[in-house]
Design a protein around this motif. Structure first.
Motif, short mmCIF file in Angstrom:
data_model
loop_
_atom_site.label_atom_id
_atom_site.label_comp_id
_atom_site.label_asym_id
_atom_site.label_seq_id
_atom_site.Cartn_x
_atom_site.Cartn_y
_atom_site.Cartn_z
N ARG A 1 6.23 37.75 14.59
CA ARG A 1 4.87 37.28 15.17
C ARG A 1 4.85 37.52 16.57
NH1 ARG A 1 2.84 32.99 17.80
NH2 ARG A 1 1.03 32.19 17.11
N SER A 2 5.84 37.21 17.46
CA SER A 2 6.13 37.61 18.87
C SER A 2 5.78 39.10 19.28
CB SER A 2 7.47 36.98 19.45
OG SER A 2 7.65 37.36 20.92
N ASP A 3 6.48 39.88 18.50
CA ASP A 3 6.47 41.30 18.55
C ASP A 3 4.79 41.75 18.32
OD1 ASP A 3 8.84 41.59 19.30
OD2 ASP A 3 9.41 42.68 17.12
N ARG A 4 4.32 41.27 17.47
CA ARG A 4 2.78 41.65 17.19
C ARG A 4 1.94 40.89 18.37
NH1 ARG A 4 2.06 42.41 11.32
NH2 ARG A 4 -0.14 41.59 11.31
N ALA A 5 2.06 39.93 18.94
CA ALA A 5 1.48 39.30 19.84
C ALA A 5 1.58 40.42 21.02
CB ALA A 5 1.94 37.86 20.24
N PHE B 1 14.92 40.03 8.72
CA PHE B 1 13.73 39.84 9.57
C PHE B 1 13.52 38.49 9.63
CE2 PHE B 1 12.94 44.05 7.20
CZ PHE B 1 13.34 44.80 8.09
N ASP B 2 12.90 38.19 10.86
CA ASP B 2 12.43 36.85 11.22
C ASP B 2 11.14 36.65 11.40
OD1 ASP B 2 12.08 34.76 13.96
OD2 ASP B 2 13.71 34.15 12.59
N ASP B 3 10.26 35.77 10.85
CA ASP B 3 8.89 35.53 11.05
C ASP B 3 8.31 35.56 12.24
OD1 ASP B 3 7.94 36.11 8.44
OD2 ASP B 3 8.49 34.28 7.77
N ASP B 4 8.91 34.55 13.26
CA ASP B 4 8.66 34.32 14.49
C ASP B 4 9.00 35.48 15.31
OD1 ASP B 4 8.22 31.65 14.01
OD2 ASP B 4 10.05 30.88 14.37
N VAL C 1 6.59 46.30 13.43
CA VAL C 1 5.93 47.36 14.18
C VAL C 1 4.63 47.64 13.84
CG1 VAL C 1 5.99 49.72 14.91
CG2 VAL C 1 8.06 48.47 14.67
N ILE C 2 3.53 47.65 14.63
CA ILE C 2 2.20 47.77 14.11
C ILE C 2 1.87 49.15 13.84
CG2 ILE C 2 -0.09 47.38 14.56
CD1 ILE C 2 1.83 44.79 14.37
N VAL C 3 1.68 49.65 12.56
CA VAL C 3 1.69 50.89 12.13
C VAL C 3 0.21 51.39 12.61
CG1 VAL C 3 1.70 52.32 10.17
CG2 VAL C 3 2.53 50.29 9.72
N VAL C 4 0.03 52.62 12.83
CA VAL C 4 -1.20 53.47 13.10
C VAL C 4 -2.27 51.98 13.90
CG1 VAL C 4 -2.72 55.00 12.65
CG2 VAL C 4 -0.86 54.81 11.17
N GLY C 5 -1.87 51.56 14.51
CA GLY C 5 -2.63 50.64 15.22
C GLY C 5 -2.55 49.04 14.51
N VAL C 6 -2.67 48.95 13.82
CA VAL C 6 -2.52 47.67 12.74
C VAL C 6 -2.79 46.30 13.31
CG1 VAL C 6 -0.65 46.65 11.58
CG2 VAL C 6 -1.37 48.56 10.85
N LEU C 7 -2.64 45.39 12.37
CA LEU C 7 -3.13 44.03 12.61
C LEU C 7 -3.01 43.11 14.11
CD1 LEU C 7 -0.94 43.45 9.51
CD2 LEU C 7 -3.28 43.78 9.57
N LEU C 8 -4.19 42.84 14.38
CA LEU C 8 -4.57 42.26 15.85
C LEU C 8 -4.05 41.19 16.08
CD1 LEU C 8 -7.57 43.75 14.63
CD2 LEU C 8 -6.56 44.19 15.94
N SER C 9 -4.14 40.37 17.13
CA SER C 9 -3.44 39.17 17.45
C SER C 9 -4.29 38.02 17.99
CB SER C 9 -2.59 39.51 18.30
OG SER C 9 -2.11 38.41 19.39
N TYR D 1 5.09 36.42 8.39
CA TYR D 1 4.84 37.90 8.62
C TYR D 1 5.58 38.92 7.94
CZ TYR D 1 1.68 35.86 12.16
OH TYR D 1 0.79 35.06 12.51
N VAL D 2 6.46 38.26 7.13
CA VAL D 2 7.45 39.35 6.65
C VAL D 2 7.24 39.72 5.02
CG1 VAL D 2 10.04 39.72 6.10
CG2 VAL D 2 9.33 38.97 8.43
#
Length: 269
Positions: A138-142, A132-135, A12-20, A86-87
């Protein structure tokens, strides 16, 4: 701090966090510091690249500083950062304005999250129901990046050197229809804002200016400057940046394991 890191582990991208955006950008063929040069990268792709980094990014480690100023009050901290997308993550506070924070450790892997506070001798852990699963992360962040890119006006400002690396510089401004919480910090740690609060930051603080510096090779955020504004017009300026950084150094699995000291008080978070 705990909330930010736990959320990051969940993807879950905190307060806006890391872009894609998992595209690595070629260096501009003409003038990289001319924002109007048609050969410069697409600002949206640069913005998205901080959520989902380049496919060839295996790990990152370095020292990262944070400085937050609210009027005459300044809070600083230096952390040692070690991460694999990503974990997996390990951070340790090396220096801090608050001496009690020195030595604080956070460790995350697929099956466990640890927070260790040596000043109080407390070790807190969170164990997910499923690893937790990296893939999946990654998909959630995208997905989150795709949603966020629609909410901002982005202006490419060329490139600058951060920690000896070329970085795309991007100004970020919330569109008029995105005023509810303003723009949000990307790599910033909101604990510093909380430490300087004069009102409830969750409801009152609004980020009104933001600039990002994103590594041109690995799409990884190296620096961020955010200006928060309080209802009374006072401003809080947060700058977080890597002062040293190295990519793909071959971090071992043991880096992301943690055993609390025998005399620690262990608590479930």
């Amino acid at each position: 701090m705990t909330t930010r890191r736990f959320a990051a582990a969940l993807g879950v991208i905190v307060v806006g966090v890391l872009l894609s955006g998992c595209v690595a950008f070629d260096s501009p063929s003409s003038d990289p510091n001319d924002p109007d040069d048609p050969d410069n990268p697409d600002p949206e792709a640069v913005f998205e690249g901080a959520f989902v980094h380049a496919d060839n990014l295996e790990d990152v480690q370095g020292n990262r500083t944070t400085k937050v100023t609210n009027g005459s009050v300044t809070v600083t901290e230096v952390e040692r950062v070690q991460k694999r997308p990503y974990v997996d993550e390990r951070t340790e506070v090396l220096e801090a304005s608050d001496s009690a924070a020195i030595g604080n450790i956070y460790v995350s892997n697929a099956t466990m999250n640890w927070f260790y506070f040596p000043d109080s001798g407390v070790a807190q852990y969170f164990e997910p129901d499923e690893p937790f699963d990296d893939d999946a992360v990654r998909s959630d962040r995208a997905e989150i990046a795709a949603e966020k890119v629609e909410k901002y006006d982005l202006e490419y400002q060329g490139t600058e050197q951060i920690a000896g690396r070329d970085a795309h510089v991007l100004d970020v401004e919330a569109k008029n229809e995105t005023v509810e919480n303003g723009i949000s910090a990307i790599i910033g740690d909101t604990k510093y804002v909380y430490a300087l609060e004069t009102s409830d930051p969750k409801e009152e603080l609004q980020a009104v200016e933001q600039t990002l510096w994103i590594d041109t090779e690995y799409d990884y955020p190296l620096k961020e400057r955010v200006v928060f504004e309080e209802p009374n017009g006072e401003r809080i300026v947060m700058t977080e940046r890597f002062v040293s950084v190295a990519f793909n150094t071959g971090l071992e699995d043991e880096t992301f394991a943690f055993e609390p000291p025998e005399n620690a008080t262990v608590e479930e978070w």
